[in-house]
Design a protein around this motif. Structure first.
Motif, PDB file in Angstrom:
ATOM      1  N   MET A 114      22.372   1.503   7.761  1.00 39.24           N
ATOM      2  CA  MET A 114      22.242   1.223   9.199  1.00 39.24           C
ATOM      3  C   MET A 114      20.848   1.570   9.713  1.00 39.24           C
ATOM      4  O   MET A 114      20.203   0.751  10.357  1.00 39.24           O
ATOM      5  CB  MET A 114      23.283   2.007  10.002  1.00 39.24           C
ATOM      6  N   ARG A 115      20.400   2.783   9.425  1.00 43.20           N
ATOM      7  CA  ARG A 115      19.083   3.210   9.936  1.00 43.20           C
ATOM      8  C   ARG A 115      17.953   2.341   9.408  1.00 43.20           C
ATOM      9  O   ARG A 115      17.108   1.893  10.197  1.00 43.20           O
ATOM     10  CB  ARG A 115      18.847   4.690   9.624  1.00 43.20           C
ATOM     11  N   PRO A 116      17.906   2.032   8.106  1.00 44.71           N
ATOM     12  CA  PRO A 116      16.838   1.143   7.635  1.00 44.71           C
ATOM     13  C   PRO A 116      16.935  -0.259   8.249  1.00 44.71           C
ATOM     14  O   PRO A 116      15.911  -0.892   8.516  1.00 44.71           O
ATOM     15  CB  PRO A 116      17.043   1.083   6.126  1.00 44.71           C
ATOM     16  N   ALA A 117      18.157  -0.742   8.466  1.00 42.45           N
ATOM     17  CA  ALA A 117      18.319  -2.069   9.072  1.00 42.45           C
ATOM     18  C   ALA A 117      17.693  -2.097  10.463  1.00 42.45           C
ATOM     19  O   ALA A 117      17.061  -3.087  10.855  1.00 42.45           O
ATOM     20  CB  ALA A 117      19.798  -2.440   9.153  1.00 42.45           C
ATOM     21  N   LEU A 118      17.833  -1.023  11.198  1.00 41.26           N
ATOM     22  CA  LEU A 118      17.231  -0.935  12.526  1.00 41.26           C
ATOM     23  C   LEU A 118      15.725  -0.744  12.433  1.00 41.26           C
ATOM     24  O   LEU A 118      14.952  -1.474  13.055  1.00 41.26           O
ATOM     25  CB  LEU A 118      17.864   0.220  13.311  1.00 41.26           C
ATOM     26  N   GLU A 119      15.299   0.218  11.637  1.00 38.05           N
ATOM     27  CA  GLU A 119      13.871   0.540  11.534  1.00 38.05           C
ATOM     28  C   GLU A 119      13.045  -0.642  11.044  1.00 38.05           C
ATOM     29  O   GLU A 119      11.964  -0.907  11.559  1.00 38.05           O
ATOM     30  CB  GLU A 119      13.648   1.747  10.621  1.00 38.05           C
ATOM     31  N   GLU A 120      13.540  -1.346  10.045  1.00 36.49           N
ATOM     32  CA  GLU A 120      12.794  -2.468   9.477  1.00 36.49           C
ATOM     33  C   GLU A 120      12.711  -3.660  10.414  1.00 36.49           C
ATOM     34  O   GLU A 120      11.898  -4.557  10.200  1.00 36.49           O
ATOM     35  CB  GLU A 120      13.411  -2.884   8.141  1.00 36.49           C
ATOM     36  N   ASN A 121      13.530  -3.684  11.438  1.00 36.97           N
ATOM     37  CA  ASN A 121      13.536  -4.799  12.383  1.00 36.97           C
ATOM     38  C   ASN A 121      13.051  -4.400  13.773  1.00 36.97           C
ATOM     39  O   ASN A 121      13.193  -5.159  14.728  1.00 36.97           O
ATOM     40  CB  ASN A 121      14.942  -5.399  12.462  1.00 36.97           C
ATOM     41  N   ARG A 122      12.473  -3.228  13.885  1.00 36.16           N
ATOM     42  CA  ARG A 122      12.031  -2.698  15.183  1.00 36.16           C
ATOM     43  C   ARG A 122      11.118  -3.678  15.933  1.00 36.16           C
ATOM     44  O   ARG A 122      11.328  -3.963  17.104  1.00 36.16           O
ATOM     45  CB  ARG A 122      11.332  -1.366  14.981  1.00 36.16           C
TER      46      ARG A 122
END
Length: 135
Positions: A114-122
């Motif tokens: 979840m966190r990488p999915a958000l961070e990578e699409n910031r």
């Protein structure tokens, strides 16, 4: 988990001037779908239950990507000796699975999705939201 964006206050202040809230809701829906798709790709394959459970919703100008599965946080953050912020240190421990078979473990390594999915699409998220605000 909560994420803060630089410049968010300015964006929120400009919401008062938006005539088309539906346009912003569509932008939020679009950003949630981006994060949802990325999280599904990053989640461990296993039997597919976790991936299938990841979903999103937008209500009252708030977008949320989530999974209702009880074990999902354990996958994201790990357990026992491997937990990111400290976990059970009394190891190993035993547990019985759904078939009644006993197992012993010292924990599970984290598999963030979840966190990488958000961070990578910031950046993409910010761009879509700005477009939704008409900037």
């Amino acid at each position: 988990m909560s994420i803060e964006f630089d410049g968010l206050n300015e964006v929120l202040d400009s919401i008062d001037n938006i005539a088309d809230i539906d346009k912003l809701n569509r932008a939020l829906t679009k950003t949630c779908l981006v994060v949802e798709a990325a999280a599904k790709q990053k989640a461990p394959k296993g039997n597919g239950e976790l991936r299938r459970s990841i979903t999103s919703k937008v209500e009252d100008l708030e977008g949320v990507v989530f999974t209702p599965l009880e074990y999902a946080p354990y996958v994201e953050y790990g357990t026992g000796l491997f937990a990111e912020n400290g976990g059970r240190q009394a190891v190993p421990w035993k547990y019985k699975d759904d078939e009644g078979i006993w197992h012993s473990t010292s924990g599970m390594r984290p598999h963030p999705y979840m966190r990488p999915a958000l961070e990578e699409n910031r950046e993409k998220i910010l761009t879509v939201i700005k477009e939704g605000l008409g900037e």
